[in-house]
Motif scaffolding. Structure first.
Motif, PDB file in Angstrom:
ATOM      1  N   VAL A 183       0.578  -0.795  -0.161  1.00  0.00           N
ATOM      2  CA  VAL A 183      -0.328  -0.246  -0.382  1.00  0.00           C
ATOM      3  C   VAL A 183       0.913   1.267   0.147  1.00  0.00           C
ATOM      4  N   VAL A 184       1.106   2.526  -1.214  1.00  0.00           N
ATOM      5  CA  VAL A 184       1.557   3.632  -1.572  1.00  0.00           C
ATOM      6  C   VAL A 184       0.292   4.520  -1.060  1.00  0.00           C
ATOM      7  N   ALA A 185       0.648   5.602  -0.722  1.00  0.00           N
ATOM      8  CA  ALA A 185       0.870   7.292  -0.350  1.00  0.00           C
ATOM      9  C   ALA A 185       1.170   7.555  -1.926  1.00  0.00           C
ATOM     10  N   LEU A 186      -0.258   8.940  -1.909  1.00  0.00           N
ATOM     11  CA  LEU A 186       0.361   9.454  -3.694  1.00  0.00           C
ATOM     12  C   LEU A 186       0.201  11.225  -2.608  1.00  0.00           C
ATOM     13  N   TYR A 187       1.076  11.633  -3.237  1.00  0.00           N
ATOM     14  CA  TYR A 187       1.137  13.274  -2.971  1.00  0.00           C
ATOM     15  C   TYR A 187       1.056  14.154  -4.108  1.00  0.00           C
ATOM     16  N   LYS A 188       0.271  15.216  -4.046  1.00  0.00           N
ATOM     17  CA  LYS A 188       0.213  16.265  -5.309  1.00  0.00           C
ATOM     18  C   LYS A 188       1.132  17.347  -4.491  1.00  0.00           C
ATOM     19  N   ARG A 189       2.329  17.692  -5.282  1.00  0.00           N
ATOM     20  CA  ARG A 189       2.601  18.769  -4.533  1.00  0.00           C
ATOM     21  C   ARG A 189       3.221  19.009  -2.696  1.00  0.00           C
ATOM     22  N   GLY A 190       2.944  18.004  -2.235  1.00  0.00           N
ATOM     23  CA  GLY A 190       2.834  17.436  -0.841  1.00  0.00           C
ATOM     24  C   GLY A 190       2.316  17.509  -0.003  1.00  0.00           C
ATOM     25  N   ASN A 191       0.612  17.068  -1.303  1.00  0.00           N
ATOM     26  CA  ASN A 191      -0.338  16.890  -0.041  1.00  0.00           C
ATOM     27  C   ASN A 191      -1.048  15.707  -0.859  1.00  0.00           C
ATOM     28  N   TYR A 192      -0.913  14.759   0.718  1.00  0.00           N
ATOM     29  CA  TYR A 192      -1.683  13.781   0.734  1.00  0.00           C
ATOM     30  C   TYR A 192      -2.809  13.981  -0.380  1.00  0.00           C
ATOM     31  N   ILE A 193      -3.064  12.877  -1.661  1.00  0.00           N
ATOM     32  CA  ILE A 193      -3.942  12.998  -2.802  1.00  0.00           C
ATOM     33  C   ILE A 193      -4.870  11.310  -2.709  1.00  0.00           C
ATOM     34  N   GLY A 194      -4.681  10.422  -1.893  1.00  0.00           N
ATOM     35  CA  GLY A 194      -4.839   9.177  -2.386  1.00  0.00           C
ATOM     36  C   GLY A 194      -3.821   8.159  -2.241  1.00  0.00           C
TER      37      GLY A 194
ATOM     38  N   ARG B   2       4.493   7.516  -2.175  1.00  0.00           N
ATOM     39  CA  ARG B   2       5.285   6.574  -1.048  1.00  0.00           C
ATOM     40  C   ARG B   2       5.532   5.490  -0.784  1.00  0.00           C
ATOM     41  N   ALA B   3       6.090   4.586  -0.398  1.00  0.00           N
ATOM     42  CA  ALA B   3       6.385   3.428  -0.240  1.00  0.00           C
ATOM     43  C   ALA B   3       6.482   3.420   1.311  1.00  0.00           C
ATOM     44  N   GLY B   4       5.767   2.018   2.065  1.00  0.00           N
ATOM     45  CA  GLY B   4       6.714   1.797   3.278  1.00  0.00           C
ATOM     46  C   GLY B   4       6.097   3.159   4.387  1.00  0.00           C
TER      47      GLY B   4
ATOM     48  N   TYR C 175     -10.887  15.453   9.042  1.00  0.00           N
ATOM     49  CA  TYR C 175      -9.824  15.252   9.175  1.00  0.00           C
ATOM     50  C   TYR C 175      -9.044  13.630   8.462  1.00  0.00           C
ATOM     51  N   ASN C 176      -8.771  13.674   7.791  1.00  0.00           N
ATOM     52  CA  ASN C 176      -7.568  11.478   7.664  1.00  0.00           C
ATOM     53  C   ASN C 176      -7.303  11.206   8.800  1.00  0.00           C
TER      54      ASN C 176
ATOM     55  N   CYS D 190     -14.008   5.684   1.996  1.00  0.00           N
ATOM     56  CA  CYS D 190     -14.051   6.423   2.802  1.00  0.00           C
ATOM     57  C   CYS D 190     -13.369   7.468   1.865  1.00  0.00           C
ATOM     58  N   THR D 191     -14.081   9.188   2.065  1.00  0.00           N
ATOM     59  CA  THR D 191     -13.314   9.971   1.638  1.00  0.00           C
ATOM     60  C   THR D 191     -11.650   9.760   1.406  1.00  0.00           C
ATOM     61  N   ALA D 192     -10.746  10.298   0.650  1.00  0.00           N
ATOM     62  CA  ALA D 192      -9.236  10.101   0.135  1.00  0.00           C
ATOM     63  C   ALA D 192      -8.818   8.607   0.429  1.00  0.00           C
ATOM     64  N   ASP D 193      -9.491   7.625   0.512  1.00  0.00           N
ATOM     65  CA  ASP D 193      -8.964   6.069  -0.001  1.00  0.00           C
ATOM     66  C   ASP D 193      -9.355   5.546  -1.268  1.00  0.00           C
ATOM     67  N   ASP D 194      -9.256   7.051  -1.948  1.00  0.00           N
ATOM     68  CA  ASP D 194      -9.586   7.025  -3.626  1.00  0.00           C
ATOM     69  C   ASP D 194      -7.978   5.689  -3.726  1.00  0.00           C
ATOM     70  N   GLY D 195      -8.267   5.193  -4.843  1.00  0.00           N
ATOM     71  CA  GLY D 195      -7.007   4.543  -5.374  1.00  0.00           C
ATOM     72  C   GLY D 195      -6.537   3.176  -4.544  1.00  0.00           C
ATOM     73  N   SER D 196      -6.819   3.137  -3.932  1.00  0.00           N
ATOM     74  CA  SER D 196      -6.172   2.130  -2.808  1.00  0.00           C
ATOM     75  C   SER D 196      -6.730   0.994  -2.831  1.00  0.00           C
ATOM     76  N   PRO D 197      -6.285   0.130  -2.201  1.00  0.00           N
ATOM     77  CA  PRO D 197      -6.351  -1.400  -2.758  1.00  0.00           C
ATOM     78  C   PRO D 197      -7.487  -2.041  -2.244  1.00  0.00           C
TER      79      PRO D 197
END
Length: 281
Positions: free
Chosen positions: A48-59, A87-89, A171-172, A220-227
């Motif tokens: 499971v990895v987190a995706l950031y856009k310009r330093g902000n978590y997006i999903g 971001r992995a790990g 908040y997430n 829920c909200t901000a879990d978009d793209g998660s497996p």
């Protein structure tokens, strides 16, 4: 959930993974074994990895090869590759002193499905190619992919990510959460959605599967793209990815499942994309 990671690499003797009468797997081979989780806490679901856009978590997303991440197309539409960092790990986003350090990679190419529809959330899948491959280790590992057309009916699976724990939360989640979710049959899912604001003419597209529909057990909200991932049929210690968080009606409502991109429908598509690419996997 106890915050304890049983590091597989630290075990001195060969580990027995899966069916008891199979030979043990040597520690040196474990990092390259897809879908192998850790018992609990940080690194429990290392794909499971987190995706950031310009330093902000997006999903979220999932690592399917050392240099490739699988996510939802709607999450990265209209975003340039150079704006995204994977971001992995990661486990606790609020901590700067975790025992196991996360690693980040920039993205050099974003490839959404050619037939993705934002309005219908169909073919909602995208591949992210990393600037350099991640080094696999106990808390950074790839997820297995199912065979083309495989179904997960009547299984109980898991979703992991950093989205909100409930729709009302402001908040997430800072710590990676995991939710056990039962798979929902297509006909039942479609009928349940027809009783929502989607109305009686709603048709569940073949590129979507459903899970959840139980109170407090949902993405829920901000879990978009998660497996969404399920234990392998012949090995409960390893997992394969059944879905990608797509859309839902609110969160954690009884008899209102969430929808997930059907990864098994796109297995051949993914293989073709990776085989035809020029990136180191």
């Amino acid at each position: 959930m106890p915050e304890l990671l049983c590091m597989l690499q630290a075990v001195q003797a060969p580990l027995q993974i899966g069916i008891p009468n199979l030979p043990p797997i040597k520690d040196s081979a474990l990092d390259n074994l897809c879908g192998l989780g850790n018992p609990s806490g940080p690194g429990q679901y290392p794909w499971v990895v987190a995706l950031y856009k310009r330093g902000n978590y997006i999903g979220g997303g999932s690592l399917i090869a050392p240099g490739v991440v699988l996510t939802a197309a709607h999450l990265v539409m209209n975003i340039s590759a150079n704006e995204i960092v994977v971001r992995a790990g990661e486990w606790d986003m609020a901590s700067t002193s975790e025992q196991f350090r996360h690693e980040e990679r920039s993205v050099v190419r974003v490839e959404p499905h050619e037939d993705f529809s934002f309005e219908a959330s169909t073919n909602n899948i995208a591949l992210l190619y990393l600037k350099s491959p991640l080094e696999l280790k106990a808390h950074i590992r790839t997820i297995c992919l199912p065979g083309e057309g495989k179904t997960f009916d009547q299984k109980s699976c898991l979703m992991a990510g950093w989205g909100k724990r409930s729709f009302q939360d402001p908040y997430n989640s800072s710590k990676q959460k995991s939710v056990e979710m039962p798979m929902v049959k297509r006909e039942d899912c479609q009928n349940q959605f027809r009783r929502t604001r989607l109305h009686r003419n709603f048709e569940l597209h073949e590129s979507l599967i459903c899970a959840g529909g139980q109170r407090d057990k949902d993405a829920c909200t901000a879990d978009d793209g998660s497996p969404l991932f399920c234990a392998l049929d012949n090995d409960p210690n390893r997992y394969e990815q059944a879905g990608i968080v797509s859309f839902g009606i609110g969160c954690s409502q009884a008899n209102v499942p969430g929808t997930f991109t059907n990864v098994a429908m796109f297995r051949d598509y993914i293989d073709e994309k990776l085989a035809g690419g020029t990136f180191e996997l």
